[in-house]
Design an enzyme around this catalytic site. Structure first.
Site, PDB file in Angstrom:
ATOM      1  N   ILE A  62      45.269  -5.542  33.899  1.00 16.41           N
ATOM      2  CA  ILE A  62      44.345  -5.042  32.877  1.00 16.41           C
ATOM      3  C   ILE A  62      42.966  -5.646  33.146  1.00 16.41           C
ATOM      4  CG2 ILE A  62      43.958  -4.635  30.417  1.00 16.41           C
ATOM      5  CD1 ILE A  62      46.875  -5.437  29.907  1.00 16.41           C
ATOM      6  N   PRO A  63      42.309  -5.181  34.218  1.00 20.65           N
ATOM      7  CA  PRO A  63      40.972  -5.691  34.491  1.00 20.65           C
ATOM      8  C   PRO A  63      40.008  -5.253  33.391  1.00 20.65           C
ATOM      9  CG  PRO A  63      41.530  -3.913  35.998  1.00 20.65           C
ATOM     10  CD  PRO A  63      42.758  -4.211  35.200  1.00 20.65           C
ATOM     11  N   HIS A  64      39.042  -6.106  33.093  1.00 19.78           N
ATOM     12  CA  HIS A  64      38.103  -5.823  32.010  1.00 19.78           C
ATOM     13  C   HIS A  64      36.832  -6.625  32.227  1.00 19.78           C
ATOM     14  CE1 HIS A  64      40.747  -9.163  30.911  1.00 19.78           C
ATOM     15  NE2 HIS A  64      39.680  -9.706  30.353  1.00 19.78           N
ATOM     16  N   ALA A  65      35.725  -6.055  31.757  1.00 23.78           N
ATOM     17  CA  ALA A  65      34.445  -6.753  31.887  1.00 23.78           C
ATOM     18  C   ALA A  65      33.454  -6.172  30.891  1.00 23.78           C
ATOM     19  CB  ALA A  65      33.893  -6.595  33.302  1.00 23.78           C
TER      20      ALA A  65
END
Length: 154
Positions: A62-65
């Site tokens: 769950i990549p997030h930025a």
């Protein structure tokens, strides 16, 4: 909820950062990154991933930025049939990815979305259904079913 064009069901990338770039490029091509340079989005994602991988195990990431200039949260779901070396905590290849791009002031929405996605993908049956789904429409229906079950509007 994701539209069908926010579901990439046969990712080509086999590497962590190539996979992220593939997802961001798809969002840009489909018009979901209006007003945001893809290079700026990738830099923010890369900076976040260099802190620690967002590969949470069981084939899930769950990549997030937080993205400067983004007006509202943008999400994309990606599925890899071959698996992606995502430097996950369990060292298993990642096959299911949710990328969250969040406006700088969207901290609460970010936390809520992360929690909901993690809850959904923590369920082995849901992961199996998403893995086996035939096409983006089927994936979207599975995601909608989960959301309906969570909100009690099934």
């Amino acid at each position: 909820m994701l539209s069908v064009d926010q579901i990439l069901d046969n990712m080509r990338a086999t590497d962590h950062f190539d996979a992220l770039e593939e997802l961001v490029d798809h969002l840009a091509v489909t018009g979901h990154l209006r007003g945001v340079e893809t290079s700026a989005a990738m830099q923010a994602i890369r900076d976040r991933e260099e802190q620690t991988s967002t590969g949470i195990g069981s084939g899930v990431a769950i990549p997030h930025a937080f993205i400067p200039g983004l007006e509202s949260m943008v999400t994309i779901f990606g599925r890899s049939r071959n698996g992606i070396d995502f430097e996950a905590i369990d060292h298993a290849p990642v096959t299911l990815l949710f990328l969250l791009l969040v406006p700088e002031n969207g901290f609460q929405q970010h936390l809520e979305a992360l929690a909901e996605i993690a809850r959904m993908l923590n369920n082995g049956e849901t992961r199996a259904r998403l893995t086996d789904a035939g096409d983006p429409d089927a994936i979207r229906r599975i995601l909608e079913e989960h959301l309906d079950a969570q909100t009690g509007s099934a």
